[in-house]
Scaffold this motif. Structure first.
Motif, PDB file in Angstrom:
ATOM      1  N   GLY A  13      20.862 -28.302  49.167  1.00 18.14           N
ATOM      2  CA  GLY A  13      22.100 -29.026  49.453  1.00 18.14           C
ATOM      3  C   GLY A  13      22.808 -29.124  47.962  1.00 18.14           C
ATOM      4  O   GLY A  13      23.209 -28.274  47.371  1.00 18.14           O
ATOM      5  N   TYR A  14      22.837 -30.320  47.502  1.00 10.31           N
ATOM      6  CA  TYR A  14      23.457 -30.577  46.305  1.00 10.31           C
ATOM      7  C   TYR A  14      23.111 -30.115  45.222  1.00 10.31           C
ATOM      8  O   TYR A  14      23.563 -29.593  43.905  1.00 10.31           O
ATOM      9  CB  TYR A  14      23.646 -32.295  45.785  1.00 10.31           C
ATOM     10  CG  TYR A  14      24.274 -33.082  47.137  1.00 10.31           C
ATOM     11  CD1 TYR A  14      25.701 -32.625  47.241  1.00 10.31           C
ATOM     12  CD2 TYR A  14      23.794 -33.645  47.935  1.00 10.31           C
ATOM     13  CE1 TYR A  14      26.485 -33.403  48.103  1.00 10.31           C
ATOM     14  CE2 TYR A  14      24.425 -34.413  48.943  1.00 10.31           C
ATOM     15  CZ  TYR A  14      26.004 -34.232  49.081  1.00 10.31           C
ATOM     16  OH  TYR A  14      26.708 -34.843  49.800  1.00 10.31           O
ATOM     17  N   GLN A  15      21.655 -30.093  44.885  1.00 10.85           N
ATOM     18  CA  GLN A  15      20.895 -29.382  43.833  1.00 10.85           C
ATOM     19  C   GLN A  15      21.119 -28.064  43.714  1.00 10.85           C
ATOM     20  O   GLN A  15      21.266 -27.442  42.699  1.00 10.85           O
ATOM     21  CB  GLN A  15      19.430 -29.785  43.968  1.00 10.85           C
ATOM     22  CG  GLN A  15      19.046 -31.153  43.732  1.00 10.85           C
ATOM     23  CD  GLN A  15      18.924 -31.790  45.142  1.00 10.85           C
ATOM     24  OE1 GLN A  15      19.195 -31.288  46.162  1.00 10.85           O
ATOM     25  NE2 GLN A  15      18.406 -33.036  45.181  1.00 10.85           N
ATOM     26  N   PHE A  44      28.723 -32.068  54.626  1.00 17.30           N
ATOM     27  CA  PHE A  44      28.352 -32.691  53.543  1.00 17.30           C
ATOM     28  C   PHE A  44      29.642 -33.779  52.830  1.00 17.30           C
ATOM     29  O   PHE A  44      30.878 -33.373  53.195  1.00 17.30           O
ATOM     30  CB  PHE A  44      27.887 -31.765  52.124  1.00 17.30           C
ATOM     31  CG  PHE A  44      26.503 -31.057  52.583  1.00 17.30           C
ATOM     32  CD1 PHE A  44      25.603 -31.834  51.732  1.00 17.30           C
ATOM     33  CD2 PHE A  44      26.336 -30.366  53.471  1.00 17.30           C
ATOM     34  CE1 PHE A  44      24.050 -31.389  51.935  1.00 17.30           C
ATOM     35  CE2 PHE A  44      24.739 -29.880  53.689  1.00 17.30           C
ATOM     36  CZ  PHE A  44      23.771 -30.481  52.564  1.00 17.30           C
ATOM     37  N   ALA A  48      31.498 -35.978  46.847  1.00 19.37           N
ATOM     38  CA  ALA A  48      30.153 -35.706  46.182  1.00 19.37           C
ATOM     39  C   ALA A  48      29.975 -34.194  45.732  1.00 19.37           C
ATOM     40  O   ALA A  48      29.613 -33.709  44.671  1.00 19.37           O
ATOM     41  CB  ALA A  48      29.039 -36.271  47.179  1.00 19.37           C
ATOM     42  N   LEU A  49      30.476 -33.286  46.653  1.00 23.19           N
ATOM     43  CA  LEU A  49      30.179 -31.887  46.323  1.00 23.19           C
ATOM     44  C   LEU A  49      31.167 -31.319  45.581  1.00 23.19           C
ATOM     45  O   LEU A  49      30.824 -30.987  44.549  1.00 23.19           O
ATOM     46  CB  LEU A  49      30.790 -30.925  47.821  1.00 23.19           C
ATOM     47  CG  LEU A  49      29.643 -31.256  49.027  1.00 23.19           C
ATOM     48  CD1 LEU A  49      30.336 -30.203  50.156  1.00 23.19           C
ATOM     49  CD2 LEU A  49      28.538 -30.341  48.529  1.00 23.19           C
ATOM     50  N   VAL A  52      29.617 -32.856  42.076  1.00 22.11           N
ATOM     51  CA  VAL A  52      28.353 -31.839  41.636  1.00 22.11           C
ATOM     52  C   VAL A  52      28.813 -30.507  41.189  1.00 22.11           C
ATOM     53  O   VAL A  52      28.442 -30.117  39.987  1.00 22.11           O
ATOM     54  CB  VAL A  52      27.357 -31.637  42.808  1.00 22.11           C
ATOM     55  CG1 VAL A  52      26.365 -30.713  42.666  1.00 22.11           C
ATOM     56  CG2 VAL A  52      26.957 -33.290  43.220  1.00 22.11           C
TER      57      VAL A  52
END
Length: 78
Positions: A13-15, A44, A48-49, A52
């Motif tokens: 995901g985010y990582q 998602f 936030a995406l 990031v």
């Protein structure tokens, strides 16, 4: 093959997006936008995406600049 790639993207995901964005602005010549679009389609959190991906690209660009700056500094002082 695509199933394993899909599960890997969903697991990280985010990582994974951060790492892809960071590497895309430093070493690897590819765009991380495809991963961003894929994660948006998988519901998602969009802000936030974007955050990031932006931080990953910014830090990757700073890393590239630092490497270039140090190389230029070292070549002038040798």
């Amino acid at each position: 093959m695509f199933e394993s790639l899909e599960s890997m993207l969903l697991n990280y995901g985010y990582q994974g997006l951060f790492l892809a964005s960071f590497l895309a602005s430093t070493i690897l010549p590819f765009g991380s936008e495809g991963i961003l679009i894929y994660l948006v389609q998988k519901k998602f959190n969009i802000p936030a995406l974007v955050l990031v991906a932006s931080v990953g690209n910014f830090l990757g660009a700073c890393t590239s600049y630092y490497i270039g700056f140090k190389e230029e500094y070292l070549s002038k002082n040798t």
